[in-house]
Write an enzyme that holds these catalytic residues in place. Structure first.
Site, PDB file in Angstrom:
ATOM      1  N   ASP A  22     -34.968 135.349  72.210  1.00 29.87           N
ATOM      2  CA  ASP A  22     -34.246 136.191  73.167  1.00 29.87           C
ATOM      3  C   ASP A  22     -35.112 137.398  73.543  1.00 29.87           C
ATOM      4  O   ASP A  22     -36.035 137.775  72.799  1.00 29.87           O
ATOM      5  CB  ASP A  22     -32.943 136.714  72.548  1.00 29.87           C
ATOM      6  CG  ASP A  22     -31.996 135.581  72.191  1.00 29.87           C
ATOM      7  OD1 ASP A  22     -32.104 134.499  72.805  1.00 29.87           O
ATOM      8  OD2 ASP A  22     -31.161 135.795  71.289  1.00 29.87           O
TER       9      ASP A  22
HETATM   10  N1  URA Z   1     -31.476 133.025  67.319  1.00 29.03           N
HETATM   11  C1  URA Z   1     -31.016 133.958  68.184  1.00 29.03           C
HETATM   12  O1  URA Z   1     -29.828 134.238  68.237  1.00 29.03           O
HETATM   13  N2  URA Z   1     -31.919 134.571  68.961  1.00 29.03           N
HETATM   14  C2  URA Z   1     -33.248 134.320  68.929  1.00 29.03           C
HETATM   15  O2  URA Z   1     -34.015 134.939  69.671  1.00 29.03           O
HETATM   16  C3  URA Z   1     -33.697 133.350  68.018  1.00 29.03           C
HETATM   17  C4  URA Z   1     -32.787 132.711  67.223  1.00 29.03           C
END
Ligand code: URA
Length: 235
Positions: free
Chosen positions: A101
């Site tokens: 993310d």
């Molecule tokens: N899980 C998440 O919620 N976000 C990420 O960036 C990676 C794994």
């Protein structure tokens, strides 16, 4: 692999140039002229352009320490792309192995070897990804057992694969998962009444993040081999 992609990876030509070369009838696969770029080719085919045998460039394998506020996409959107941090030839050939993310930091693997990345991300291969997670509330005692047993994520049928939790302090934990569902870590903690405040990926398989934020480096041969996990449909 597609024939046009193979030629792009073996020459300096752009995709448009390659199409022109194909249409002109300059490309042969095992001695036969091919004009369709979508033709599937394999490692043991002999592919020539104007009579010259083509050999694809060696694959690249890179680790990046992703800064916050960047996106795992090939183009800048609301945030700058992580590719702005990787100064490497033929960036359009590269892809990310398991996106993070925008607000997540840490280890991102980047490659142009689709078979390698497929093996790492395929859940049947149980390749562990370890995240350091900062939480808004203290971790409840039973969460490790719940994650080990698998939990139901909102909007999904079935349970998550067994995950392993180590508590560093009441609001700071390490979570190891072998899947890569959308927002998986945030949704797992939401499912047990907590909230992820900070998220940082420390390792994928045996490859450990060891560079400063915003830096990148090529993986060593040993690191590449340690993640060489062949699985169907490639096996
Ligand atoms: N899980 C998440 O919620 N976000 C990420 O960036 C990676 C794994």
């Amino acid at each position: 692999m597609r024939l046009d992609k193979f030629i792009c990876q073996s020459t300096e030509f752009s995709k448009t140039d390659v199409t022109d070369q194909l249409i002109a009838g300059y490309v042969c696969v095992n001695g036969e002229i091919k004009t369709d770029g979508s033709t599937q080719v394999h490692e043991n085919n002999t592919i020539t352009l104007n009579g010259k045998v083509l050999t694809p460039r060696a694959f690249r394998y890179v680790m990046l320490h992703k800064p916050p506020g960047t996106i795992c996409s090939n183009v800048d959107e609301h945030y700058p792309s992580v590719f702005n941090y990787v100064d490497i030839d033929y960036p359009d050939d590269l892809h990310i192995v398991g996106r993070l993310d925008a607000d997540t930091t840490g280890l991102v693997l980047i490659t142009d070897d689709g078979r390698w990345s497929y093996g790492i991300t395929h859940p049947d291969n149980f390749c562990p990804k370890v995240y350091r997670v900062g939480l808004s509330r203290e971790i409840a005692g039973e969460v490790a057992d719940k994650f080990k047993a698998g939990i139901a994520l909102q909007g999904e049928t079935g349970l998550t694969l067994p995950a392993s939790l180590s508590v560093l302090s009441p609001q700071d934990v390490l979570l190891s998962i072998t899947q890569g569902k959308f927002h998986q870590v945030k949704r797992m903690f939401a499912a047990v009444g907590n909230r992820v405040v900070t998220l940082h990926r420390e390792s994928i398989g045996q490859v450990q993040l060891d560079i400063a934020e915003g830096q990148w480096r090529y993986l060593t041969e040993t690191e590449v081999q340690s993640l060489q996990i062949i699985t169907p449909p490639y096996s």
